[in-house]
Write a protein that holds these residues in place. Structure first.
Motif: not given
Ligand code: PHE
Length: 350
Positions: A175-178, A154-157, A146-152, A203-206
């Motif tokens: 999309r951050t994953h398939t 895991l994916w820098d979007t 869900p929105e605002d869940h800390p699990a997000r 992904r929004y990666e460094n």
């Protein structure tokens, strides 16, 4: 005159039959029918002839003319035909030409992915494509994130610019994953189904040697009655043995992904130290190569599937990372770099 015509006929018939080129024939034709050609000249002499003689010579000339024209036409055909036969008789074997060995080959990712796809095609899996630009729902919400869940975290979007595209902020993303395919697949297919998804993710990666903003994922979504972690283990072995060879060993360790329960990390025995422990595997002897698990009941429900009756497997990995290990490539940016000198070093066997 009569004799002269017969001589011309004989002489030229012989010359025509022994002509070997079209050019040679053309000059013979000119020598006969050109402005100063033999036949033309002969015709010019007609007015000088007596009526009696003309009665004999005129039809003779017509026959000689027709005969010679016919001979030229016939010979022309023969020469053309001969040239054609010579061409078709000649063998032009382009395949036998030695090409320099370092000319080029398919990108290591392309061959690797084709191989992976055929490994799973052999088990009855079908290709499925999901969009690169997708809604927050398919990429996260419906996958039990869900929105605002800390699990997000895991994916820098990467989200689409809402002002520029006139959309609600945070609704459309790359999309951050398939896994954005999972709920779509469930809604679109009858059970049982075995699907595989292969494609670009973002992904929004460094950016550094281990992080790239654009990369590939390969994912499996499999729903049927009575599936279990044992099927997952089988599929993992099928893949990793297919890629690294029969001696590869595979294990699962607990792992957290909100859309699977139980979730697992799929480890392969470290290909560098064969389990003894080295720098690459951080002394563990194993390398985590894929994420997997039994599809979470909430996700099955979101896909319109009754989790009391059916169970599902989801399982995914990144081809770039897999190939970095296989070939000891130490910079992930190599793959999309266009650095041919580097890329040509890695050729995956077909
Ligand atoms: N989508 C996960 C990721 O990108 C990988 C995964 C796929 C995990 C399927 C479990 C099941 O990290």
């Amino acid at each position: 005159m009569e004799e002269k015509l017969i001589l011309i006929l004989k002489d030229y018939q012989q010359k025509i039959t022994s002509a070997s080129t079209l050019k040679g024939l053309d000059s013979l034709f000119l020598a006969l029918f050109g402005k100063n050609g033999e036949i033309t000249q002969a015709t010019k002499e007609f007015p000088k002839l007596a009526k009696e003689e003309l009665r004999v010579v005129a039809p003779l000339l017509a026959r000689v003319k027709a005969g010679l024209e016919e001979a030229v036409t016939k010979r022309r055909e023969e020469i053309r035909e001969g040239g054609y036969q010579k061409l078709t008789g000649e063998k032009l074997d382009l395949g036998s030409a030695e090409l320099p060995k370092d000319k080029g080959h398919l990108h290591v990712i392309t061959t690797f992915e084709e191989k992976t796809v055929s490994l799973f095609q052999n088990l009855g899996f079908q290709r499925y494509d999901a969009p690169h630009i997708d809604s927050d729902d398919f990429n996260f919400g419906l996958l039990n994130i869900p929105e605002d869940h800390p699990a997000r975290d895991l994916w820098d979007t990467l989200y689409l610019d809402s002002e520029k595209f006139g959309i609600e902020p945070g609704k459309l993303l790359l999309r951050t994953h398939t896994s954005n395919s999972q709920v779509r697949i469930m809604r679109e297919h009858k059970i049982p189904f075995r699907m595989m998804v292969l494609g670009r993710c973002f992904r929004y990666e460094n950016l550094d040697a281990r992080h790239e903003h654009t990369f590939e994922q390969f994912e499996i979504v499999y729903v049927d009655k009575g599936l279990s972690m044992a099927n997952l283990q089988y599929l993992s072995e099928h893949l990793l043995k297919g890629i690294f060879g029969e001696e590869m060993k595979v294990r699962m360790t607990p792992g957290y992904y909100p859309f699977v329960e139980p979730g697992a990390g799929v480890d392969g025995l470290c290909i560098f130290c064969k389990g003894k422990g080295c720098k690459v595997c951080g002394g563990v002897g194993w390398l985590e190569l894929a994420g997997a698990g039994m599809i979470h009941p909430t996700v099955l429900k979101n896909g319109g599937i009754d989790p009391k009756i059916y169970s599902g497997i989801a399982w995914g990995f990144g081809p770039f990372r897999m190939l970095m290990l296989k070939y000891g490539i130490n910079d992930i940016r190599t793959f999309l770099s266009g650095n041919l000198k580097e890329l040509l070093k890695y050729e995956e066997e077909k």
